[in-house]
Design an enzyme around this catalytic site. Structure first.
Site, PDB file in Angstrom:
ATOM      1  NE  ARG A 202      10.265 -64.257 -48.162  1.00 23.23           N
ATOM      2  CZ  ARG A 202      10.895 -64.214 -49.350  1.00 23.23           C
ATOM      3  NH1 ARG A 202      10.459 -64.924 -50.366  1.00 23.23           N
ATOM      4  NH2 ARG A 202      11.969 -63.494 -49.519  1.00 23.23           N
ATOM      5  CB  SER A 250      12.612 -60.068 -43.314  1.00 25.00           C
ATOM      6  OG  SER A 250      13.735 -59.557 -43.996  1.00 25.00           O
ATOM      7  CD  GLU A 320       9.597 -63.315 -44.506  1.00 25.74           C
ATOM      8  OE1 GLU A 320       9.709 -62.144 -44.924  1.00 25.74           O
ATOM      9  OE2 GLU A 320      10.463 -64.186 -44.687  1.00 25.74           O
TER      10      GLU A 320
END
Ligand SMILES: Cc1cc2nc3c(=O)[nH]c(=O)nc-3n(C[C@H](O)[C@H](O)[C@H](O)COP(=O)(O)OP(=O)(O)OC[C@H]3O[C@@H](n4cnc5c(N)ncnc54)[C@H](O)[C@@H]3O)c2cc1C
Length: 331
Positions: A202, A250, A320
């Site tokens: 990510r 998320s 994130e």
């Protein structure tokens, strides 16, 4: 709510248009507005655009100057103008991975809706950075190109997906990226190979560098359209177990060898709520706007979740999502 009952933060947000009016826009910001209007058209450049309507979480204050870029050239024009005038700029895709402050974003915000797709030899697909990932996967499938099916369930644009290395548990965009056309901080544009972008889970160098993705070339493979369609349907079926409604997917990355959602659930935080922000009962790594949430509510839930998980398990969760805009007064 009575003004006397408001917190300092809420008062500041409520008074923001007045503060803006009193202080006025800086001369440089006005210059940017005027030069941009002369280039892309007056009616397309907006002042004090509420960003909540451009973000999945439906929270966040206004952008000083805002416009929608419909092509890579329009995207590049805005970035170059802002850089020339030394004003901050921010690129928004679908706003599916960001938390915009209640105080909004200073400078220029460009909503990237560049959308050109070209099919190159050897099953390579070239797409503008504002291209919708789902549209891209479906178009590729129609052309008999597979390998991009996992993108169908990820809400967002190509440019952001490259910048944050979006993917599923088993597939990542970096693995199929041939190269990205990047507008560098130096002002040059260059097709950079995937290896030059320092991808990790990510993340990529583009997340912090201030460089802008203008387009990307993705490596597909020949595939029967029906097979690609079936693969996409499978990806979308898995998504049915996810909560629907205003979220960013998320919120936290998974720590090594574990899942953020499992830890949050084990800490008893499902359903934890501040204002209109609530840890999802269905998937603990999702925080939902259950109605009327402020960015500050989201941030308070995030802070509480991090604190509780660290207290219980000694693991510090990492966001994130990206924080955009003025956060100093909100910490
Ligand atoms: C229901 C749901 C499910 C999700 N599932 C997944 C999933 O399975 N996997 C996954 O990885 N993510 C998932 N996400 C998160 C999100 O979809 C991805 O992070 C996606 O890549 C965000 O794209 P965006 O266009 O909305 O980016 P935005 O949120 O608009 O922007 C994200 C960041 O990228 C920057 N950026 C945007 N465009 C550019 C550009 N052209 N050049 C440089 N920087 C740029 C922005 O400034 C910002 O910092 C999910 C989100 C939701 C709401």
């Amino acid at each position: 709510m009575d003004h006397a009952e408001m917190t300092t933060h809420q008062k500041a947000v409520a008074n923001m248009p007045a503060i803006h009016y009193l202080l006025g826009m800086s001369a440089t910001t006005k210059l940017l507005r005027d030069r941009l209007s002369a280039t892309v058209g007056n009616s397309r450049v907006r002042e004090d655009e509420p960003l909540a309507k451009h973000c999945n979480w439906r929270v966040g204050g206004p952008a000083d100057i805002f416009y929608k870029a419909d092509s890579a050239t329009e995207l590049e024009t805005g970035v170059r103008l802002a850089r020339e005038l030394n004003l901050p700029f921010t690129i928004l895709g679908f706003g599916a991975n960001i938390l915009v402050s209640d105080f909004g974003i200073r400078g220029l915000v460009i909503l990237n809706r560049s959308h050109r797709i070209a099919f190159l030899p050897a099953a390579v697909v070239e797409a503008d950075s504002g291209t919708n990932l789902a549209v891209l996967a479906k178009e590729a499938a129609r052309q008999g190109i597979g390998g991009l099916e996992f993108l169908v369930g990820i809400p967002g644009t190509v440019g952001a997906a490259v910048a944050v290395n979006a993917g599923t548990r088993t597939e990542w965009i970096s693995a199929i990226l041939d190269s990205a056309l990047v507008l560098k901080s130096s002002g040059e544009t260059d097709w950079l190979p995937a290896e030059a972008l320092d991808f990790s889970y990510r993340s990529s160098r583009l997340k912090e560098s201030g460089e802008v993705v203008l387009a990307a070339r993705l490596k597909g493979r020949p595939c029967e359209p029906e097979v690609a369609e079936r693969n996409m349907a499978d990806h979308l079926r898995v998504r049915k177990t996810q909560p629907t409604g205003p979220s960013t997917g998320s919120v936290f990355t998974n720590p090594d060898g574990d899942f953020a959602g499992r830890l949050i659930e084990a800490a008893g935080l499902k359903g934890f709520q501040v204002g209109g922000a609530q840890v999802s009962e269905m998937h603990a790594n999702f925080i939902m706007n259950v109605g009327g949430a402020k960015a500050q509510d989201m941030q308070r839930v995030i802070t509480h979740v991090k604190m509780e998980v660290e207290k219980r398990f000694g693991i510090r969760l990492q966001e994130e999502i990206r924080y955009l805009g003025d956060w100093q007064d909100q910490q």
